[in-house]
Design a protein around this motif. Structure first.
Motif, PDB file in Angstrom:
ATOM      1  N   TRP A 134       7.378   1.054  -1.120  1.00 40.56           N
ATOM      2  CA  TRP A 134       6.099   0.603  -1.922  1.00 40.56           C
ATOM      3  C   TRP A 134       6.725  -0.476  -2.678  1.00 40.56           C
ATOM      4  CZ3 TRP A 134       3.335   3.001  -6.549  1.00 40.56           C
ATOM      5  CH2 TRP A 134       2.213   2.306  -7.031  1.00 40.56           C
ATOM      6  N   SER A 158       5.972   0.775  -9.118  1.00 40.36           N
ATOM      7  CA  SER A 158       6.907   1.510  -8.257  1.00 40.36           C
ATOM      8  C   SER A 158       8.441   0.896  -8.682  1.00 40.36           C
ATOM      9  CB  SER A 158       6.617   0.966  -7.121  1.00 40.36           C
ATOM     10  OG  SER A 158       6.723  -0.232  -6.522  1.00 40.36           O
ATOM     11  N   CYS A 197       4.183   3.360   2.461  1.00 40.77           N
ATOM     12  CA  CYS A 197       5.429   4.279   2.150  1.00 40.77           C
ATOM     13  C   CYS A 197       5.205   5.655   2.457  1.00 40.77           C
ATOM     14  CB  CYS A 197       5.484   4.160   0.477  1.00 40.77           C
ATOM     15  SG  CYS A 197       6.847   4.907   0.004  1.00 40.77           S
ATOM     16  N   ASP A 198       4.087   6.340   2.274  1.00 38.44           N
ATOM     17  CA  ASP A 198       3.625   7.641   2.255  1.00 38.44           C
ATOM     18  C   ASP A 198       3.779   7.885   3.880  1.00 38.44           C
ATOM     19  OD1 ASP A 198       3.853   7.884  -0.519  1.00 38.44           O
ATOM     20  OD2 ASP A 198       1.624   8.159  -0.524  1.00 38.44           O
ATOM     21  N   GLY A 199       2.722   7.068   4.605  1.00 36.44           N
ATOM     22  CA  GLY A 199       2.712   7.170   6.107  1.00 36.44           C
ATOM     23  C   GLY A 199       3.986   7.259   6.922  1.00 36.44           C
ATOM     24  N   SER A 250       0.992  -1.197  -0.021  1.00 35.89           N
ATOM     25  CA  SER A 250       0.016  -0.079  -0.039  1.00 35.89           C
ATOM     26  C   SER A 250       0.890   1.346   0.077  1.00 35.89           C
ATOM     27  CB  SER A 250      -0.967  -0.010   1.167  1.00 35.89           C
ATOM     28  OG  SER A 250      -1.574   1.492   1.441  1.00 35.89           O
ATOM     29  N   LYS A 251       0.832   2.022  -1.038  1.00 30.86           N
ATOM     30  CA  LYS A 251       1.726   3.356  -1.205  1.00 30.86           C
ATOM     31  C   LYS A 251       1.370   4.110  -0.070  1.00 30.86           C
ATOM     32  CE  LYS A 251       3.218   6.851  -4.341  1.00 30.86           C
ATOM     33  NZ  LYS A 251       3.320   7.941  -3.280  1.00 30.86           N
ATOM     34  N   GLU A 252       0.084   4.346   0.327  1.00 27.36           N
ATOM     35  CA  GLU A 252      -0.238   5.296   1.212  1.00 27.36           C
ATOM     36  C   GLU A 252       0.045   4.663   2.699  1.00 27.36           C
ATOM     37  OE1 GLU A 252      -4.478   6.959   3.267  1.00 27.36           O
ATOM     38  OE2 GLU A 252      -4.203   6.564   1.137  1.00 27.36           O
ATOM     39  N   CYS A 253      -0.176   3.655   3.333  1.00 26.68           N
ATOM     40  CA  CYS A 253      -0.088   2.935   4.269  1.00 26.68           C
ATOM     41  C   CYS A 253       1.504   2.652   4.546  1.00 26.68           C
ATOM     42  CB  CYS A 253      -0.925   1.757   4.659  1.00 26.68           C
ATOM     43  SG  CYS A 253      -2.588   2.368   4.800  1.00 26.68           S
TER      44      CYS A 253
END
Length: 63
Positions: A39, A46, A27-29, A22-25
């Motif tokens: 990611w 990716s 990597c980004d978070g 999950s890119k958001e959960c």
């Protein structure tokens, strides 16, 4: 969640890596929290598309 996890293992955010699909959960978070987030996208969108590829490229080991 990230704060609880790093405190549970007595680590600082800069010492922790997270990899997931999950890119958001995953990597980004973590990156926003100060951790290294990666990611793993099996669709090839990716840098990392498999755990083997991640290990070879980032860690320099083969799984």
């Amino acid at each position: 969640m990230y704060s609880h996890a790093i405190h549970a293992v007595s680590a600082s955010p800069a010492d922790v890596w997270m990899i997931g699909d999950s890119k958001e959960c995953d990597c980004d978070g973590p990156t926003a929290f100060g951790m290294r987030g990666f990611w793993l996208d099996r669709q090839g969108r990716s840098t990392h598309s498999s755990l083997d590829q991640f290990a070879n490229g980032v860690l320099g080991v083969c799984l």
